[in-house]
Design a protein around this motif. Structure first.
Motif, PDB file in Angstrom:
ATOM      1  N   SER A 138       0.856  -1.198   0.000  1.00 33.61           N
ATOM      2  CA  SER A 138       0.000   0.000   0.000  1.00 33.61           C
ATOM      3  C   SER A 138       0.886   1.240   0.000  1.00 33.61           C
ATOM      4  N   ALA A 139       0.267   2.382  -0.288  1.00 35.76           N
ATOM      5  CA  ALA A 139       0.985   3.652  -0.205  1.00 35.76           C
ATOM      6  C   ALA A 139       1.338   3.954   1.246  1.00 35.76           C
ATOM      7  N   THR A 140       0.448   3.593   2.155  1.00 32.42           N
ATOM      8  CA  THR A 140       0.753   3.768   3.577  1.00 32.42           C
ATOM      9  C   THR A 140       2.082   3.085   3.907  1.00 32.42           C
ATOM     10  N   ASN A 143       5.070   4.865   2.505  1.00 30.24           N
ATOM     11  CA  ASN A 143       5.453   6.029   3.314  1.00 30.24           C
ATOM     12  C   ASN A 143       6.147   5.593   4.603  1.00 30.24           C
ATOM     13  N   TYR A 166      -2.698  14.171   4.250  1.00 29.49           N
ATOM     14  CA  TYR A 166      -3.020  12.776   4.542  1.00 29.49           C
ATOM     15  C   TYR A 166      -2.040  11.907   3.767  1.00 29.49           C
ATOM     16  N   GLY A 168      -1.945   8.340   4.617  1.00 33.00           N
ATOM     17  CA  GLY A 168      -2.282   6.976   5.010  1.00 33.00           C
ATOM     18  C   GLY A 168      -2.207   6.832   6.521  1.00 33.00           C
ATOM     19  N   GLU A 225       2.920  15.905  -0.313  1.00 31.40           N
ATOM     20  CA  GLU A 225       2.366  15.811  -1.664  1.00 31.40           C
ATOM     21  C   GLU A 225       2.844  17.051  -2.421  1.00 31.40           C
ATOM     22  N   ASN A 230      -5.873  16.272  -0.220  1.00 27.41           N
ATOM     23  CA  ASN A 230      -6.686  15.552   0.756  1.00 27.41           C
ATOM     24  C   ASN A 230      -7.461  16.452   1.714  1.00 27.41           C
ATOM     25  N   ASP A 258       5.266  12.299  -1.917  1.00 24.95           N
ATOM     26  CA  ASP A 258       4.221  11.270  -1.982  1.00 24.95           C
ATOM     27  C   ASP A 258       3.295  11.586  -3.157  1.00 24.95           C
ATOM     28  N   HIS A 261      -1.627  10.390  -5.046  1.00 24.59           N
ATOM     29  CA  HIS A 261      -2.738  11.018  -5.767  1.00 24.59           C
ATOM     30  C   HIS A 261      -2.264  11.811  -6.978  1.00 24.59           C
ATOM     31  N   LYS A 285      -1.814   2.989  -4.648  1.00 28.65           N
ATOM     32  CA  LYS A 285      -3.204   2.982  -5.123  1.00 28.65           C
ATOM     33  C   LYS A 285      -3.345   2.498  -6.563  1.00 28.65           C
TER      34      LYS A 285
HETATM   35  N1  PMP Z   1      -0.668   9.100   0.352  1.00 29.66           N
HETATM   36  C1  PMP Z   1      -1.636   9.898  -0.099  1.00 29.66           C
HETATM   37  C2  PMP Z   1      -1.286  11.223  -0.687  1.00 29.66           C
HETATM   38  C3  PMP Z   1      -2.971   9.490  -0.009  1.00 29.66           C
HETATM   39  O1  PMP Z   1      -3.934  10.301  -0.449  1.00 29.66           O
HETATM   40  C4  PMP Z   1      -3.265   8.229   0.550  1.00 29.66           C
HETATM   41  C5  PMP Z   1      -4.681   7.722   0.682  1.00 29.66           C
HETATM   42  N2  PMP Z   1      -5.693   8.600   0.428  1.00 29.66           N
HETATM   43  C6  PMP Z   1      -2.210   7.441   1.004  1.00 29.66           C
HETATM   44  C7  PMP Z   1      -0.922   7.899   0.881  1.00 29.66           C
HETATM   45  C8  PMP Z   1      -2.454   6.102   1.624  1.00 29.66           C
HETATM   46  O2  PMP Z   1      -2.911   5.184   0.691  1.00 29.66           O
HETATM   47  P1  PMP Z   1      -3.392   3.742   1.176  1.00 29.66           P
HETATM   48  O3  PMP Z   1      -4.582   3.986   2.055  1.00 29.66           O
HETATM   49  O4  PMP Z   1      -3.762   3.062  -0.093  1.00 29.66           O
HETATM   50  O5  PMP Z   1      -2.291   3.117   1.902  1.00 29.66           O
END
Ligand code: PMP
Length: 461
Positions: A138-140, A143, A166, A168, A225, A230, A258, A261, A285
């Motif tokens: 995941s992106a979370t 990060n 935001y 994650g 970002e 967000n 990041d 998006h 994502k």
């Molecule tokens: N980074 C950004 C800029 C996001 O907008 C999001 C989720 N909206 C995330 C990371 C986290 O993504 P995920 O929930 O798929 O881990």
């Protein structure tokens, strides 16, 4: 007229009630499913993110294809939410379906690389301009990995983020500025984390505050970002990126961009379009077409510093290869196969051109509606993404969003949209295009938004 006496807020409230009643009446199967879901899911749906829809409950999806979603009550929607970017490649894209189906038959996860990964690594380096990559689920997670690496190589603990961000489920980033002081975002529990020690937060576009926060030299990385997406879309001010890069370099702070998006800006994200020079690049994502995946890429110098701390493993010496980043399923054969399909066939320059053209059409049509009804609203479009906000001009930072936001009108608009067959991200009014979005889909939004604006003006809200 009673409403007018009670003010616009009461009028909006009454209109929301009416839209939610209309929604409940026309979505009986989804209503029943939601009632059932609440019996065994903690927050009604399998993910807590699914509960925020303004109709009062989410629609249950029967099928999604391209930018269209059909719910179990038989309604068709033009989907500009696209899974809050997870579906930016469009729903059920043919290339991903084919790649996934073939790979499912050949095994999905075995903690060994497939040859497709070689193509993916080369393409990530070519596309985003950084040489060394790692996949996550995941992106979370990407990060989290980036922050961990920044700490390992700088020996510092703090992460600087921008208020309203935001990234994650990242504890360090769950903070915001309130009256000049850092506090937990949305009353999120501190989770045992000493935020005074590990987080610092400044307003977006505020160079002086950023420089002051970095000056002590105790920040491991800035996590940002390239423009904020967000908390409403907040465009970046001219020169801000140059100032961020100069200040981070001067203070030995790593810069993590990041693009989870903002990959909607172009094939190489905002970074490639504008020549940014992150130390670590993060995305997720959409990057594997809806199959869970994240990526982070390291600049050459950063990778070299990491290898000093965590060397390559020599299997003969039974060295541990564990350095605190999870993800048994990360980079597995299924993810790699679908990521290849996305990079090769879907997130192509040509598809981006179309997506960006559609976003431009949507924004232009919405601006025309706003002008026709002389409403104090504005539209921001950046790449394949657009946002309608109920303020006359775009905000410069989260404080301006917080001070001017019309949450009630957003809820009303979103409930109206759901009744009229339009889906947008439920958190604010953001529209994303996918390669399958057509001018007709965009025109459908224009008609719905025209009716909403007429209603808003007539009701004086
Ligand atoms: N980074 C950004 C800029 C996001 O907008 C999001 C989720 N909206 C995330 C990371 C986290 O993504 P995920 O929930 O798929 O881990």
């Amino acid at each position: 007229n009673n409403d007018k006496a009670a003010g616009p807020a009461a009028a909006v409230d009454r209109l929301i009630d009416a839209e939610q009643a209309r929604f409940a009446a026309t979505h009986p199967r989804s209503a029943e499913a939601w009632a059932r879901g609440r019996q065994h899911f903690l927050y009604g749906g399998p993910s807590h993110w699914m509960r925020r829809w303004a109709g009062g409950f989410p629609v249950y999806v029967e099928k999604a294809e391209g930018c269209h979603v059909r719910d179990i009550d038989g309604h068709d929607y033009v989907d500009f939410c696209l899974g809050d970017t997870g579906g930016m490649c469009g729903h059920a894209p043919e290339a991903v379906t084919r790649a996934a189906t073939e790979q499912l038959r050949r095994g999905t996860t075995h903690m060994m690389p497939t040859e497709d990964s070689l193509w993916v690594g080369e393409e990530l380096a070519r596309r985003f301009g950084l040489p060394y990559w790692t996949l996550t689920t995941s992106a979370t997670d990407a990060n989290r990995g980036a922050i961990r690496i920044a700490r390992m190589i700088t020996g510092r603990d703090k992460v600087l983020v921008f208020s309203g961000c935001y990234h994650g489920g990242i504890d360090e980033a769950h903070v915001e500025l309130h009256e000049g002081r850092m506090r937990m975002r949305n009353m999120i529990h501190p989770n045992g984390v000493d935020h005074a020690r590990v987080s610092t937060v400044v307003q977006f576009n505020d160079v002086a505050a950023l420089e002051a926060a970095l000056a002590p030299g105790d920040v491991a990385c800035v996590l940002m970002e390239p423009l904020m997406t967000n908390f409403g879309m907040i465009p970046v001010a001219d020169g801000f990126h140059q100032a961020v890069r100069a200040a981070t370099r001067r203070t030995g702070t790593l810069l993590v961009i990041d693009e989870t998006h903002t990959i909607s800006c172009g094939p190489g994200g905002y970074t490639r379009l504008h020549g940014l020079e992150p130390d670590i690049f993060v995305a997720g994502k959409a990057i594997a077409g809806g199959i869970p995946a994240g990526i982070f890429g390291l600049d050459e110098a950063i990778a070299a510093r990491l290898w000093d701390v965590v060397p390559h493993v020599n299997p003969r010496q039974r060295q541990s290869s564990h350095f605190g980043i999870g993800g048994t399923l990360a980079g597995n054969a299924l993810t790699i196969a679908t990521m290849r399909a996305v990079l090769e066939e879907i997130l192509t320059p040509r598809n981006y051109e179309n997506m960006i053209a559609r976003a431009g059409e949507l924004a232009d049509a919405a601006r025309a509606v706003i002008a026709r009804h002389a409403l104090p609203w504005h539209v921001t479009q950046i790449g394949a993404r657009a946002e309608i906000m109920f303020t006359p001009v775009p905000p410069r930072n989260a404080a301006e969003v917080a001070a001017t936001r019309r949450g009630d009108l957003e809820t009303l608009l979103h409930a109206f949209y759901m009744n009229e067959g339009i889906l947008v991200t439920p958190f604010h009014t953001m529209f994303l295009m996918c390669p399958a979005t057509t001018p007709a889909d965009v025109a459908r939004h224009a008609g719905v938004f025209e009716r909403f604006a007429a209603m808003a003006r007539a009701q004086g809200v």
